[in-house]
Design a protein around this motif. Structure first.
Motif, PDB file in Angstrom:
ATOM      1  N   THR A 175     -77.859  63.626 -44.092  1.00 40.46           N
ATOM      2  CA  THR A 175     -79.675  63.943 -44.296  1.00 40.46           C
ATOM      3  C   THR A 175     -79.947  64.713 -42.455  1.00 40.46           C
ATOM      4  O   THR A 175     -81.179  64.193 -42.308  1.00 40.46           O
ATOM      5  N   ARG A 176     -79.063  65.695 -42.193  1.00 44.04           N
ATOM      6  CA  ARG A 176     -79.163  66.110 -40.801  1.00 44.04           C
ATOM      7  C   ARG A 176     -79.714  67.668 -41.136  1.00 44.04           C
ATOM      8  O   ARG A 176     -78.954  68.086 -41.740  1.00 44.04           O
ATOM      9  N   SER A 177     -80.345  68.066 -39.877  1.00 43.31           N
ATOM     10  CA  SER A 177     -79.777  69.217 -40.243  1.00 43.31           C
ATOM     11  C   SER A 177     -79.664  70.209 -38.430  1.00 43.31           C
ATOM     12  O   SER A 177     -79.904  68.941 -37.440  1.00 43.31           O
ATOM     13  N   ALA A 178     -78.885  71.009 -38.361  1.00 41.98           N
ATOM     14  CA  ALA A 178     -78.840  71.880 -37.393  1.00 41.98           C
ATOM     15  C   ALA A 178     -78.574  73.239 -37.632  1.00 41.98           C
ATOM     16  O   ALA A 178     -78.952  73.977 -38.903  1.00 41.98           O
ATOM     17  N   ARG A 179     -77.753  74.099 -36.796  1.00 46.05           N
ATOM     18  CA  ARG A 179     -77.986  75.723 -36.546  1.00 46.05           C
ATOM     19  C   ARG A 179     -76.700  75.702 -36.173  1.00 46.05           C
ATOM     20  O   ARG A 179     -76.149  74.587 -35.533  1.00 46.05           O
ATOM     21  N   ALA A 180     -75.867  76.791 -37.069  1.00 49.54           N
ATOM     22  CA  ALA A 180     -74.665  77.111 -36.475  1.00 49.54           C
ATOM     23  C   ALA A 180     -74.425  78.598 -37.055  1.00 49.54           C
ATOM     24  O   ALA A 180     -74.889  79.037 -37.346  1.00 49.54           O
ATOM     25  N   VAL A 181     -73.243  78.634 -36.109  1.00 54.30           N
ATOM     26  CA  VAL A 181     -72.994  80.366 -35.729  1.00 54.30           C
ATOM     27  C   VAL A 181     -71.648  80.523 -36.477  1.00 54.30           C
ATOM     28  O   VAL A 181     -70.685  79.318 -36.051  1.00 54.30           O
ATOM     29  N   VAL A 182     -70.669  80.876 -36.670  1.00 57.37           N
ATOM     30  CA  VAL A 182     -70.160  81.311 -36.957  1.00 57.37           C
ATOM     31  C   VAL A 182     -69.083  82.248 -36.489  1.00 57.37           C
ATOM     32  O   VAL A 182     -69.415  82.946 -35.729  1.00 57.37           O
ATOM     33  N   LYS A 183     -67.248  81.279 -36.053  1.00 57.72           N
ATOM     34  CA  LYS A 183     -66.695  81.382 -34.966  1.00 57.72           C
ATOM     35  C   LYS A 183     -66.139  82.274 -35.463  1.00 57.72           C
ATOM     36  O   LYS A 183     -65.078  83.431 -34.902  1.00 57.72           O
ATOM     37  N   GLU A 184     -65.054  82.106 -36.417  1.00 56.50           N
ATOM     38  CA  GLU A 184     -64.288  82.617 -37.047  1.00 56.50           C
ATOM     39  C   GLU A 184     -64.148  82.684 -38.039  1.00 56.50           C
ATOM     40  O   GLU A 184     -64.389  81.554 -39.197  1.00 56.50           O
ATOM     41  N   VAL A 185     -63.623  83.807 -39.397  1.00 56.55           N
ATOM     42  CA  VAL A 185     -63.013  83.289 -40.370  1.00 56.55           C
ATOM     43  C   VAL A 185     -61.436  83.741 -40.914  1.00 56.55           C
ATOM     44  O   VAL A 185     -60.958  84.761 -40.350  1.00 56.55           O
ATOM     45  N   GLN A 186     -60.819  82.946 -40.558  1.00 50.44           N
ATOM     46  CA  GLN A 186     -59.343  82.222 -40.661  1.00 50.44           C
ATOM     47  C   GLN A 186     -58.932  82.573 -41.434  1.00 50.44           C
ATOM     48  O   GLN A 186     -57.704  83.947 -41.111  1.00 50.44           O
ATOM     49  N   TYR A 187     -59.148  82.339 -42.982  1.00 51.20           N
ATOM     50  CA  TYR A 187     -58.724  82.992 -44.501  1.00 51.20           C
ATOM     51  C   TYR A 187     -59.132  83.628 -45.655  1.00 51.20           C
ATOM     52  O   TYR A 187     -60.430  82.981 -45.571  1.00 51.20           O
ATOM     53  N   ARG A 188     -59.252  84.040 -46.149  1.00 52.11           N
ATOM     54  CA  ARG A 188     -59.345  84.144 -47.426  1.00 52.11           C
ATOM     55  C   ARG A 188     -58.841  83.750 -49.053  1.00 52.11           C
ATOM     56  O   ARG A 188     -57.211  84.299 -48.307  1.00 52.11           O
ATOM     57  N   LEU A 189     -59.212  82.518 -49.617  1.00 49.76           N
ATOM     58  CA  LEU A 189     -58.272  82.286 -50.451  1.00 49.76           C
ATOM     59  C   LEU A 189     -58.212  83.078 -51.936  1.00 49.76           C
ATOM     60  O   LEU A 189     -59.200  82.942 -51.939  1.00 49.76           O
ATOM     61  N   ASP A 190     -57.197  83.459 -52.096  1.00 49.15           N
ATOM     62  CA  ASP A 190     -56.777  83.717 -53.951  1.00 49.15           C
ATOM     63  C   ASP A 190     -57.133  83.594 -54.443  1.00 49.15           C
ATOM     64  O   ASP A 190     -56.150  82.410 -54.483  1.00 49.15           O
ATOM     65  N   THR A 191     -57.759  83.064 -55.363  1.00 48.87           N
ATOM     66  CA  THR A 191     -58.380  82.168 -56.198  1.00 48.87           C
ATOM     67  C   THR A 191     -57.376  81.593 -58.016  1.00 48.87           C
ATOM     68  O   THR A 191     -57.139  81.149 -58.189  1.00 48.87           O
ATOM     69  N   ASP A 192     -56.686  82.920 -57.613  1.00 50.19           N
ATOM     70  CA  ASP A 192     -55.773  83.107 -58.761  1.00 50.19           C
ATOM     71  C   ASP A 192     -54.514  83.032 -58.023  1.00 50.19           C
ATOM     72  O   ASP A 192     -53.314  82.279 -58.792  1.00 50.19           O
ATOM     73  N   THR A 193     -53.944  82.883 -57.130  1.00 48.38           N
ATOM     74  CA  THR A 193     -52.711  82.927 -56.507  1.00 48.38           C
ATOM     75  C   THR A 193     -52.309  82.326 -55.744  1.00 48.38           C
ATOM     76  O   THR A 193     -51.312  81.310 -55.410  1.00 48.38           O
ATOM     77  N   LEU A 194     -53.557  81.807 -55.081  1.00 45.96           N
ATOM     78  CA  LEU A 194     -53.560  80.539 -54.038  1.00 45.96           C
ATOM     79  C   LEU A 194     -53.234  81.085 -52.740  1.00 45.96           C
ATOM     80  O   LEU A 194     -52.354  80.332 -51.865  1.00 45.96           O
ATOM     81  N   HIS A 195     -53.333  82.832 -53.017  1.00 39.18           N
ATOM     82  CA  HIS A 195     -52.711  82.750 -51.314  1.00 39.18           C
ATOM     83  C   HIS A 195     -53.287  83.139 -50.168  1.00 39.18           C
ATOM     84  O   HIS A 195     -54.777  83.191 -50.977  1.00 39.18           O
ATOM     85  N   ARG A 196     -53.163  82.964 -48.936  1.00 36.23           N
ATOM     86  CA  ARG A 196     -54.622  82.874 -47.941  1.00 36.23           C
ATOM     87  C   ARG A 196     -54.020  83.906 -47.254  1.00 36.23           C
ATOM     88  O   ARG A 196     -53.217  85.107 -46.685  1.00 36.23           O
ATOM     89  N   ASP A 197     -55.275  85.435 -47.469  1.00 33.03           N
ATOM     90  CA  ASP A 197     -55.612  86.440 -47.271  1.00 33.03           C
ATOM     91  C   ASP A 197     -55.514  86.076 -45.740  1.00 33.03           C
ATOM     92  O   ASP A 197     -57.257  86.064 -45.248  1.00 33.03           O
ATOM     93  N   GLU A 198     -55.396  86.317 -44.187  1.00 31.34           N
ATOM     94  CA  GLU A 198     -55.519  86.372 -42.888  1.00 31.34           C
ATOM     95  C   GLU A 198     -56.127  87.482 -42.481  1.00 31.34           C
ATOM     96  O   GLU A 198     -56.145  86.963 -41.341  1.00 31.34           O
ATOM     97  N   SER A 199     -56.336  88.684 -42.678  1.00 30.07           N
ATOM     98  CA  SER A 199     -56.770  89.991 -42.451  1.00 30.07           C
ATOM     99  C   SER A 199     -58.128  89.729 -42.995  1.00 30.07           C
ATOM    100  O   SER A 199     -58.833  90.466 -42.496  1.00 30.07           O
ATOM    101  N   ALA A 200     -58.479  88.468 -43.769  1.00 37.25           N
ATOM    102  CA  ALA A 200     -59.494  88.969 -44.019  1.00 37.25           C
ATOM    103  C   ALA A 200     -60.524  88.395 -42.800  1.00 37.25           C
ATOM    104  O   ALA A 200     -60.358  87.321 -41.935  1.00 37.25           O
TER     105      ALA A 200
END
Ligand SMILES: Nc1nc2c(ncn2[C@@H]2O[C@H](COP(=O)(O)OP(=O)(O)OP(=O)(O)O)[C@@H](O)[C@H]2O)c(=O)[nH]1
Length: 435
Positions: free
Chosen positions: A358-383
């Motif tokens: 029930t709380r609201s706040a604001r957030a800033v994105v600090k970092e994208v650590q990886y993107r997940l390929d949902t077919d292979t479950l592979h982590r793309d850390e360059s994303a």
């Protein structure tokens, strides 16, 4: 028109209120696997459908020259009705049997399936993934199963449909089942059921079919009616996010002060010692009220009003928990985020509004650590960004502390959504991995 099923007794109503005999499930499948037909069959055979609806579907089927009463028309008709004038990503449908009430989150449309499925499955007890027996597992089946487990849906059912088109061949079923079981072993899910059905002809949907003598499991409906969900709720960690402060200004109740909300975890009882966050002050529960009067205990997903013994300064967004079991308020949040915005990607430096319990706040994105390929479950850390329907791990910094748990521990206090402040649209759904 309502599609709600039978009117229950008061006892039933109380059970439903406590969530004890309610099953929420989400359906997913690829185009033409037979999802609409299956849902139509469940509605029809559980007698949730009104005579006039059925008559009109029979008429429409005849007009189309269909050999069978086209049950998909039933589902799609209801779907169209729901969609009139509004954009709906997920259509909710209700049906009931004497044992349980069901809410189906049906996710139509195939383009936005990730977004839809996240919306539909986030509160589901069970996810139902449909495949066509002739085609077996396809990429989407794996993706749906993976998404369901990522969302921590505790029960997974693979429905192998159109068994009539493979002559109810045990070998075909066995192959699909084994392949799915192997895949599911890599996922975080403990209960997997695989059922061979013909949605069109009704085999193994409501009752066991004589045409699959080799199948020893339950019919689909029997499984849905009996799958044990009470144990899925977190009854250990007391979490009560305050939604409203109730304080009548006048009249004979003007001394009343209570905190309304939905229990997100644990069990609350009058007399319990509790701590209110973020103040950290402690007191005891004086009483718990509901629309039906006071109760001796409250647990998820009950909506109640909690009264406290001491007059503390409590407001919306605060959390009632236990002194020795409370989330640590944090501004640094690591989460798996599913991105739902087509207009712009999630990227470092971007700012969003966060809605967490029930709380609201604001957030800033600090970092994208990886993107997940949902077919292979592979982590793309360059994303370094997430586009529409992408899922990845992200670090956020919030302006005010969140009272958060890990999503795997509590789907309510571990989940949040990101909102674009300019458009007020929900652009992301997050599952906290560590707070
Ligand atoms: N033979 C056979 N045909 C089926 C069965 N289930 C569905 N079908 C047929 O498969 C086609 C697709 O079924 P739908 O229920 O519309 O498929 P769907 O997955 O809901 O498709 P969407 O419209 O994308 O939601 C229809 O022609 C159905 O009659 C089945 O068990 N056996």
């Amino acid at each position: 028109m309502s599609t709600t099923g039978t009117t229950g007794t008061d006892d039933e109503a109380a059970l439903v209120h406590r969530g004890a005999d309610l099953l929420r499930f989400a359906t997913a499948g690829s185009v033409d696997d037979g999802k609409s037909t299956l849902i139509g069959r469940l509605l029809l055979d559980s007698k949730t459908v009104f005579e006039d609806q059925l008559a009109s579907v029979e008429r429409a089927s005849r007009d189309r020259g269909d050999e069978y009463t086209n049950l998909a028309l039933l589902t799609d008709g209801l779907r169209a009705e729901r969609e009139q004038g509004i954009t709906i990503d997920v259509a909710y449908r209700y049906f009931a049997t004497p044992r349980r009430k069901f809410i189906i989150a049906d996710t139509p449309g195939h383009v936005q399936y990730t977004r839809n499925m996240v919306t539909g499955a986030s509160t589901a007890d069970l996810a139902l993934v449909l495949v066509d027996a002739r085609k077996g597992l396809v990429e989407q089946s794996r993706r749906h199963a993976f998404l369901a487990t990522l969302l921590q849906v505790p029960h997974l059912v693979l429905v192998v449909n159109k068994m009539d088109l493979v002559d109810f061949d045990e070998e075909v079923f066995r192959r699909i089942r084994d392949e799915f079981t192997d895949f599911a072993a890599r996922l975080e899910v403990h209960d997997v059921q695989v059922v061979p059905v013909s949605a069109l002809e009704g085999d193994n949907v409501v009752s066991r079919s004589a045409r699959t003598p080799w199948y020893e499991g339950p019919s689909l409906l029997h499984h849905l009616e009996n799958v044990h969900v009470a144990g899925d709720r977190n009854l250990v960690d007391t979490r009560f996010p305050v939604q409203y402060v109730i304080r009548p200004q006048s009249g004979r109740h003007r001394d009343y002060r209570g905190y309304a909300g939905q229990v997100a975890g644990g069990v609350l009882r009058p007399g319990d010692e509790v701590m209110v966050l973020p103040s950290g002050l402690t007191t005891r529960i004086a009483g718990i009220d509901t629309a039906d009067g006071p109760v001796a205990e409250a647990f998820p997903p009950m909506s109640v009003v909690v009264r406290l013994e001491d007059e503390l300064d409590v407001s919306r967004g605060d959390m009632v928990c236990r002194p020795h079991n409370a989330p640590t308020p944090t501004q640094d949040v690591d989460a798996m985020v599913c991105w739902m915005d087509e207009s712009a990607p999630l990227a470092p430096g971007r700012k969003y509004a966060v809605k967490h319990t029930t709380r609201s706040a604001r957030a800033v994105v600090k970092e994208v650590q990886y993107r997940l390929d949902t077919d292979t479950l592979h982590r793309d850390e360059s994303a370094d960004r997430l586009g529409l329907n992408d899922i990845g791990r992200v670090r956020l910094r919030t302006t005010t502390p969140l009272l958060a748990d890990e999503y795997r521990r509590n789907r309510t206090t571990g989940g949040f959504v990101l909102v674009d402040e300019a458009t007020n649209r929900t652009v992301g759904a997050g599952m906290i991995t560590s707070a």
